[in-house]
Write a protein that holds these residues in place. Structure first.
Motif, PDB file in Angstrom:
ATOM      1  N   ASP A 228       0.856  -1.189   0.000  1.00 40.53           N
ATOM      2  CA  ASP A 228       0.000   0.000   0.000  1.00 40.53           C
ATOM      3  C   ASP A 228       0.888   1.234   0.000  1.00 40.53           C
ATOM      4  N   PRO A 229       0.461   2.304  -0.638  1.00 42.31           N
ATOM      5  CA  PRO A 229       1.276   3.520  -0.619  1.00 42.31           C
ATOM      6  C   PRO A 229       1.200   4.196   0.750  1.00 42.31           C
ATOM      7  N   PRO A 230       2.221   4.983   1.108  1.00 48.82           N
ATOM      8  CA  PRO A 230       2.174   5.700   2.399  1.00 48.82           C
ATOM      9  C   PRO A 230       1.234   6.898   2.294  1.00 48.82           C
ATOM     10  N   LEU A 231      -0.072   6.604   2.175  1.00 52.58           N
ATOM     11  CA  LEU A 231      -1.058   7.654   1.902  1.00 52.58           C
ATOM     12  C   LEU A 231      -1.088   8.741   2.964  1.00 52.58           C
ATOM     13  N   GLU A 238      -4.600  18.884  -1.027  1.00 53.01           N
ATOM     14  CA  GLU A 238      -5.819  19.140  -1.815  1.00 53.01           C
ATOM     15  C   GLU A 238      -5.544  18.997  -3.306  1.00 53.01           C
ATOM     16  N   LEU A 239      -6.420  18.267  -3.979  1.00 51.44           N
ATOM     17  CA  LEU A 239      -6.247  18.007  -5.408  1.00 51.44           C
ATOM     18  C   LEU A 239      -7.387  18.651  -6.198  1.00 51.44           C
ATOM     19  N   PRO A 240      -7.058  19.433  -7.232  1.00 52.87           N
ATOM     20  CA  PRO A 240      -8.121  19.949  -8.115  1.00 52.87           C
ATOM     21  C   PRO A 240      -8.477  18.876  -9.145  1.00 52.87           C
ATOM     22  N   LEU A 241      -9.591  18.185  -8.935  1.00 52.08           N
ATOM     23  CA  LEU A 241      -9.911  17.030  -9.781  1.00 52.08           C
ATOM     24  C   LEU A 241     -11.025  17.334 -10.783  1.00 52.08           C
ATOM     25  N   TYR A 242     -10.820  16.848 -11.983  1.00 53.70           N
ATOM     26  CA  TYR A 242     -11.835  16.952 -13.026  1.00 53.70           C
ATOM     27  C   TYR A 242     -12.120  15.507 -13.447  1.00 53.70           C
ATOM     28  N   SER A 243     -13.034  14.882 -12.738  1.00 51.80           N
ATOM     29  CA  SER A 243     -13.262  13.448 -12.896  1.00 51.80           C
ATOM     30  C   SER A 243     -14.019  13.149 -14.185  1.00 51.80           C
ATOM     31  N   ALA A 244     -14.014  11.868 -14.575  1.00 55.71           N
ATOM     32  CA  ALA A 244     -14.741  11.453 -15.783  1.00 55.71           C
ATOM     33  C   ALA A 244     -16.215  11.824 -15.627  1.00 55.71           C
ATOM     34  N   GLU A 245     -16.726  11.627 -14.413  1.00 57.24           N
ATOM     35  CA  GLU A 245     -18.141  11.932 -14.174  1.00 57.24           C
ATOM     36  C   GLU A 245     -18.424  13.423 -14.383  1.00 57.24           C
ATOM     37  N   GLN A 246     -17.543  14.261 -13.860  1.00 56.06           N
ATOM     38  CA  GLN A 246     -17.721  15.708 -14.028  1.00 56.06           C
ATOM     39  C   GLN A 246     -17.663  16.101 -15.513  1.00 56.06           C
ATOM     40  N   GLN A 247     -16.757  15.430 -16.250  1.00 56.02           N
ATOM     41  CA  GLN A 247     -16.628  15.771 -17.675  1.00 56.02           C
ATOM     42  C   GLN A 247     -17.890  15.400 -18.437  1.00 56.02           C
ATOM     43  N   VAL A 262      -9.862   9.121  -2.277  1.00 60.02           N
ATOM     44  CA  VAL A 262      -9.751   7.661  -2.186  1.00 60.02           C
ATOM     45  C   VAL A 262     -10.993   7.086  -1.521  1.00 60.02           C
ATOM     46  N   GLU A 263     -11.397   7.696  -0.397  1.00 59.80           N
ATOM     47  CA  GLU A 263     -12.547   7.150   0.338  1.00 59.80           C
ATOM     48  C   GLU A 263     -13.832   7.198  -0.495  1.00 59.80           C
ATOM     49  N   GLU A 264     -13.970   8.242  -1.275  1.00 62.79           N
ATOM     50  CA  GLU A 264     -15.199   8.364  -2.070  1.00 62.79           C
ATOM     51  C   GLU A 264     -15.079   7.686  -3.441  1.00 62.79           C
ATOM     52  N   GLU A 270      -5.188   3.666  -5.144  1.00 68.74           N
ATOM     53  CA  GLU A 270      -4.544   4.414  -4.053  1.00 68.74           C
ATOM     54  C   GLU A 270      -3.148   4.873  -4.465  1.00 68.74           C
ATOM     55  N   TRP A 271      -2.501   4.053  -5.283  1.00 68.00           N
ATOM     56  CA  TRP A 271      -1.146   4.424  -5.708  1.00 68.00           C
ATOM     57  C   TRP A 271      -1.183   5.649  -6.607  1.00 68.00           C
ATOM     58  N   VAL A 272      -2.145   5.676  -7.528  1.00 68.71           N
ATOM     59  CA  VAL A 272      -2.266   6.855  -8.398  1.00 68.71           C
ATOM     60  C   VAL A 272      -2.579   8.068  -7.519  1.00 68.71           C
TER      61      VAL A 272
END
Ligand code: ATP
Length: 594
Positions: A228-231, A238-247, A262-264, A270-272
């Motif tokens: 597992d990555p050291p999350l 904080e990540l500015p995400l533009y998810s496939a769903e949002q697109q 990750v939780e949602e 998790e690695w990405v």
């Protein structure tokens, strides 16, 4: 002038980058980094190395840029590394068909995911014209065009090779050796900064789409079940995400912490997620404007042939979003392929917590039967029987019994046969001649194919983004000034030294000071041409964060003037403290703090 035009002009005039081979009419898709650009690029690569090699504790390698055809047959590039091309029969110009469609058709954002026929249809239906001559392209076919540059290794054509289209393959093919250096322990990461080549159909937008470019890639080999990555290191980033769903829903960028994403389940791996978090610090450090930055998830049809979950880091440049880094969970795709095609071991031994007792099916073929029966094929048939026993022992077990109760593991019966395939021919052997048996064995572990997580950075696109995002103008002494507010770490020159005049020994003192600063490890420019104001402007334009002026007072008080690019503030500093002062400034203090 747009910000892109302003940069193109500055880049040429001040030597950041310019089109190559202009004396011979230029070569589309090739750029030369001039003195300022080469230094900036080097500093950017050093910052990358600091984070992704040193801080992460990974290894770095440097592999050749030409590789034999077998490598790309295995990796899938020979078959699948294609873009869609359309050629104008009127003027002969070639274009990326998917890009023409994306530019012309409003609701198509990702034409790469469509097939060639559909793209050809869209070209016809929307009356798309050749951008070079304006003739309609409706009747032109859309084809696949492989982006690799081919060559021959050695004289003659018996040994075809290709210029690598990504640095990654140079790491994957050396996995059998690299795992030894990692003492056969997962996880471990191998990085490489080097040149990659793609015969792009239409190079464009300066450094954004070129045919020769530098990549900085990290291949992180992991055990998908146990690593597992050291999350926690990045959980609150904080990540500015533009998810496939949002697109798909035409939504915008949403901010998530790594933990929330990750939780949602917004980020599947998790690695990405870990690397998206780590990389935020890198972009900030190199001076990307984080207001013009996002992570965009690939839509299903857009993923590369090897990738399971993909995100791109994108920067906004002149109103367009441009991919600067690809993050891919490449699973075990590459290592499996190289294992299959090369016959070498691209696996690693994973020890069980406790040794296990397992049943193993083996064969010990009766060669005194196989030899006379199958002649020269007997050895291959014996090998095929051994492989089949390992893969599917039920093929040897009693067919009749299996039919009766669906069970396996029964002794073969007289008259049962087994069929294997050798060189496209089927051969049937009585089971009693195969020496088939099932024995119990104790095993300490198993061979697994590691999975790979890959952040892949395009250095040129980062250099370009940083330059665009750091351009600024303001008014100083009633005059407009243009500057680059590059981080001190990235600036090609960290300090410039000027004598006020080239007389009375001021120039000699300034040269001495410049030399001392060089000896202390700074990148120093010496400039004694033009008036001081012009010299400041010149340094502002290339992003030099500090200037030092030697004047008549220097002779009397042994002090110089230090001037800060961003605030244009000035302060007198003792010559003997100069190098310490510059060091503190480069490390983040300001003149006002001193
Ligand atoms: P694009 O869709 O823009 O062609 P890609 O998805 O094919 O890019 P990758 O294969 O993911 O790109 O390559 C990783 C990185 O290498 C990219 O994020 C980009 O920064 C850089 N890169 C790829 N192609 C080029 C190119 N032709 N010129 C400059 N940089 C490139």
């Amino acid at each position: 002038m747009t910000e892109l035009e302003a940069l193109a002009e500055l880049a040429k005039r001040r030597g950041f980058f310019f089109p190559s081979n202009e004396a011979y009419g230029g070569t589309a898709g090739f750029y030369t980094y001039g003195p300022e650009g080469a230094a900036l690029k080097q500093n950017l690569e050093d910052a990358w190395r600091d984070i992704f090699v040193r801080e992460e504790g990974h290894m770095e390698v440097s592999a050749p840029t030409i590789m034999p055809e077998d490598v790309f047959e295995a990796s899938g590039h020979l078959d699948g590394f294609d873009d869609m091309i359309i050629e104008c029969s009127e003027c002969g110009a070639t274009h990326r068909a998917d890009h023409l469609v994306e530019d012309a058709v409003e609701d198509v954002e990702d034409a790469e995911a469509l097939d060639t026929e559909r793209v050809a249809e869209l070209v016809a239906d929307h009356g798309i014209e050749c951008p070079s001559c304006g003739v309609a392209l409706a009747d032109e076919p859309v084809d696949e065009f492989n982006l690799m540059f081919g060559t021959n290794i050695g004289p003659g054509s018996s040994s075809p090779g290709y210029l690598r289209p990504e640095t990654a393959q140079g790491i994957f093919v050396e996995f059998p050796r690299l795992k030894e250096y990692a003492r056969n322990q997962l996880p471990f990461g191998v990085a490489q900064i080097g040149t990659a080549y793609r015969n792009e159909i239409s190079p464009r937008r300066a450094l954004v789409r070129v045919r020769e470019f530098t990549q900085a890639e990290l291949e992180h080999f992991i055990d998908p079940e146990n690593d597992d990555p050291p999350l926690e290191r990045v959980a609150d980033v904080e990540l500015p995400l533009y998810s496939a769903e949002q697109q798909q829903g035409d939504g915008g960028i949403q901010t998530y912490t790594v933990r929330e994403a990750v939780e949602e389940g917004v980020i599947g791996s998790e690695w990405v997620a870990y690397y998206l978090g780590r990389t935020m610090a890198f972009y900030e450090r190199i001076g990307v404007d984080m207001e013009r930055f996002r992570y965009r998830q690939h839509l299903a049809g857009e993923r590369a042939h090897y990738a399971a979950d993909c995100w791109d880091a994108e920067t906004e440049l002149g109103g367009n979003w441009v991919e600067v880094t690809g993050f891919a969970y490449r699973s075990d795709y590459d290592l499996k392929k190289h294992g299959e095609y090369s016959g070498e071991e691209f696996t690693l031994f994973r020890q069980y917590d406790e040794a296990k007792t397992v049943e193993r099916a083996t064969v010990d073929p009766d060669m005194s039967y196989l030899g006379p029966e199958f002649g020269g094929k007997a050895g291959d048939i014996a090998d095929a029987l051994a492989a089949l026993a390992g893969r599917d022992r039920s093929a040897f077990e009693s067919a009749a019994q299996r039919d009766a109760d669906g069970s396996s593991g029964d002794e073969p019966r007289d008259g049962d046969t087994v069929t294997v395939d050798v060189g496209g021919e089927s051969y049937t052997v009585p089971v009693e001649k195969t020496g088939f048996s099932v024995d119990e064995q104790t095993e300490a572990g198993e061979h697994i194919t590691p999975h790979v997580v890959e952040p892949s950075f395009g250095v040129g696109r980062l250099v370009y983004s940083v330059l665009i995002h750091s351009q600024g103008t303001d008014i100083v002494d009633d005059e407009e000034r243009t500057y680059l507010d590059l981080p001190a770490e990235l600036a090609p020159t960290s300090v410039a030294v000027f004598p006020l005049m080239t007389k009375d020994g001021l120039d000699d003192s300034a040269r001495d000071i410049a030399q001392e600063l060089r000896a202390a490890g700074f990148e120093v420019a010496y400039d004694d041409t033009g008036n001081i104001g012009r010299r400041y402007r010149r340094q502002d334009e290339v992003g030099t964060p500090y200037c030092v002026t030697v004047d008549y007072e220097t002779k009397e008080t042994d002090t110089v003037t230090v001037r800060e690019r961003d605030s244009t503030e000035q302060k007198r500093v003792a010559v003997e403290e100069l190098s310490d002062t510059i060091e503190r400034l480069v490390d983040g203090e300001t003149l006002a703090d001193l």
